[in-house]
Design an enzyme around this catalytic site. Sequence first.
Site, PDB file in Angstrom:
ATOM      1  N   HIS A 125      -3.630   7.254   0.856  1.00  0.00           N
ATOM      2  CA  HIS A 125      -3.883   5.635   0.702  1.00  0.00           C
ATOM      3  C   HIS A 125      -5.493   5.589   0.793  1.00  0.00           C
ATOM      4  O   HIS A 125      -5.822   5.862   2.146  1.00  0.00           O
ATOM      5  CB  HIS A 125      -2.963   4.963   1.208  1.00  0.00           C
ATOM      6  CG  HIS A 125      -3.239   3.419   1.070  1.00  0.00           C
ATOM      7  ND1 HIS A 125      -3.427   2.874  -0.304  1.00  0.00           N
ATOM      8  CD2 HIS A 125      -3.336   2.370   2.077  1.00  0.00           C
ATOM      9  CE1 HIS A 125      -3.895   1.628   0.097  1.00  0.00           C
ATOM     10  NE2 HIS A 125      -3.834   1.381   1.058  1.00  0.00           N
ATOM     11  N   ASN A 147     -10.019  -0.676  -1.870  1.00  0.00           N
ATOM     12  CA  ASN A 147      -8.525  -0.728  -1.784  1.00  0.00           C
ATOM     13  C   ASN A 147      -7.926  -1.072  -2.993  1.00  0.00           C
ATOM     14  O   ASN A 147      -7.978  -2.494  -3.082  1.00  0.00           O
ATOM     15  CB  ASN A 147      -8.141  -1.183  -0.372  1.00  0.00           C
ATOM     16  CG  ASN A 147      -6.595  -1.161  -0.150  1.00  0.00           C
ATOM     17  OD1 ASN A 147      -5.946  -0.618  -0.997  1.00  0.00           O
ATOM     18  ND2 ASN A 147      -6.412  -1.584   1.245  1.00  0.00           N
ATOM     19  N   CYS A 180       0.661  -1.296  -0.020  1.00  0.00           N
ATOM     20  CA  CYS A 180      -0.011   0.134  -0.014  1.00  0.00           C
ATOM     21  C   CYS A 180       0.918   1.339  -0.218  1.00  0.00           C
ATOM     22  O   CYS A 180       0.451   2.439  -0.517  1.00  0.00           O
ATOM     23  CB  CYS A 180      -0.890  -0.165   1.248  1.00  0.00           C
ATOM     24  SG  CYS A 180      -2.043  -1.297   1.131  1.00  0.00           S
TER      25      CYS A 180
END
Length: 339
Positions: free
Chosen positions: A266, A296, A115
């Site tokens: 993020h 995500n 990530c």
Amino acid sequence: MGVLASKIIGVGSYVPPKVYKNTDIEEMMNTSNEWIVQRTGIEQRHWVDSKTSTSDLAVKASEEAISNAGLNKEDIDMIVFATLSPDFDFPGTGCFLQAKLGMSEIPCLDLRQQCSGFLYAMSVADKFISTGTNKNILVVGAEVHSKGLDQTPDGRNVAVLFGDGAGAIVMSASEVNDKKSEPCFIDASLHSDGKYAKELWIPAPGTGFDSSERMSQEMLDEKLHYPQMNGRTVFVHATKRMAESLGALLEKNNLTIDDVDVFLFHQANLRINSKVAEMMGIPEEKVFNTIQKYGNTTAATIPLGMHDAMKEGVLKPGMLVASAAFGAGFTWASALYRV
């Protein structure tokens, strides 16, 4: 006399056309739209068809970024590719992207910082450019999660979180007199702490087992090839580390929350981003979120958000952007750049 810096001159993104709303996966995973929205903020995600790979998504985003930059493919002299869902174990997916783009011989780097991958990739590209080694670098974040999720009730807590997508930027050499006031990549802060590696990971296949095989039937039966996450631990560390890292980076560069025009975090969980904003005193209207519609997408979330913010007129030329990310490893990062 100016200094050599890197500047974002092109942005592109791509998500597969098939949308899976929460209501589409309720029966599949024995969940509900309300449960997903309440815990994550996610309303839908895009998943690929059986024929599409990570590099396929990256091609679309890359071509748009290069075109948006006003360049030809021949002008790109390096590719930095961030992904945790490669087309194959090896070689790196950057090589497959390079071939599909019709480029040859330029260096390709693959980064596996999950990530945090895109911010790591931006920082790496900036170093190659600011030292004069390269002129135009294609920086890509792309993921196909859907092919590696346990889409049953057993995998619900993780599988509802993830979507597929790609984002890309072109970072180019630019001479600036003042890095803080002119469009360029200003600074980044990169971190990791491997003692938490097994709090968010995919155990198999791998060489870390007491086994002569990287993958066995026993591993498959135990579903060790699917992501495993300690959600509470991740939440606590993500909010702490993102706020801590970005706060220190702002202080190092003599900047404040008020100086930042847009915060591109993020997109792992809307609750994480809301908590970070609350901890840092960031006005809600300054935080641009896309998790509601994409889920995500790991290394792709920040460039996807950047492109959407530009298309919606939220992010305009000359604005100062602050980004922060946290993910498996644990890894985390923050960055400051003016578009």
